[in-house]
Design an enzyme around this catalytic site. Sequence first.
Site, PDB file in Angstrom:
ATOM      1  N   MET A 143     -11.091   6.281   7.519  1.00  0.00           N
ATOM      2  CA  MET A 143     -11.224   7.062   6.188  1.00  0.00           C
ATOM      3  C   MET A 143     -12.343   8.061   6.273  1.00  0.00           C
ATOM      4  SD  MET A 143     -10.806   3.763   3.591  1.00  0.00           S
ATOM      5  CE  MET A 143     -11.690   2.493   4.568  1.00  0.00           C
ATOM      6  N   LYS A 184      -3.859   2.805  -2.688  1.00  0.00           N
ATOM      7  CA  LYS A 184      -4.765   3.312  -3.011  1.00  0.00           C
ATOM      8  C   LYS A 184      -4.981   4.525  -1.685  1.00  0.00           C
ATOM      9  CE  LYS A 184      -8.645   1.212  -3.860  1.00  0.00           C
ATOM     10  NZ  LYS A 184      -8.981   1.619  -5.512  1.00  0.00           N
ATOM     11  N   ASP A 234       0.849  -1.309   0.014  1.00  0.00           N
ATOM     12  CA  ASP A 234      -0.061   0.077  -0.075  1.00  0.00           C
ATOM     13  C   ASP A 234       0.875   1.222  -0.055  1.00  0.00           C
ATOM     14  OD1 ASP A 234      -2.310  -1.524   0.276  1.00  0.00           O
ATOM     15  OD2 ASP A 234      -2.930  -1.075   2.088  1.00  0.00           O
TER      16      ASP A 234
END
Length: 274
Positions: free
Chosen positions: A178, A65, A44
């Site tokens: 998030m 991402k 990641d």
Amino acid sequence: MSRPAEQAKRPGKVWLVGAGPGAADLLTLRAARLLAEADVVLHDALIDDDVLALAPQARLIAVGKRCGRHSTAQCFINQKIIHAARTHARVVRLKGGDPMLFGRAQEEMDALAAAGIEYEVVPGVTAASAASAQLKVSLTRRGIARSVALLTPRAGEGEHPSQALRANADTPTLALYMASHESMAIARELMSYGRAADTPVALIENASHPASREAFTTLQGLSERTVGALLGCGDQAPEGPVLVMLGEVFRDEMQARLSSAPSESERRIQVSAA
């Protein structure tokens, strides 16, 4: 039969490994061993360099991402993992936190299974656990919080808007992943569902990492200021991942920090570096 000949007949094996919240010494022993043995590591974007340094022999491929920035589409990540397994014996897919929590691990496992590739999952420390430990605040407490919800308000492309906030508005302790880009709207939404405006809120950027930052406010305060402003970034968004946590379990720590802050502005909201 030689090893290259064996690899030509069958694919290698993939390990979906949790890298934890950031600090390299929070990796599990199994994760560290697998990194040291890997031929290739697909990682990641937010994996710390100290963690990647545990695989000096491996080819490192960034497939991260990141919200709001250029990132690799999940279908392409799946293809990269499968290709790596067909050309290497030992493949590590290194994912931040725990692979099975908001890591899209199921999509990668489904793709590997469909391709006939063997895989295993190695758990990691999730951000909520690391943040709780850093703040020295238990997410559960007798008489105050007997349940915790880990959730994200984000919905993928083509998905219906998430109803997670409505469904968990009354859960004593919430850990929102998030959520920093939508934090003001989230705070207003939770208050519209009846959550008290003075509910304590803890913000943690880069939990467990030396560059970590912390801030405390209330749900009302979160509805009025961005996470960046609360963490002392001004108009800039935080560089690292931010966990938004809220609930009565944070009240004692919030009050202790605000009462010990030397200035009036800092009493309103205190920011500290871990």
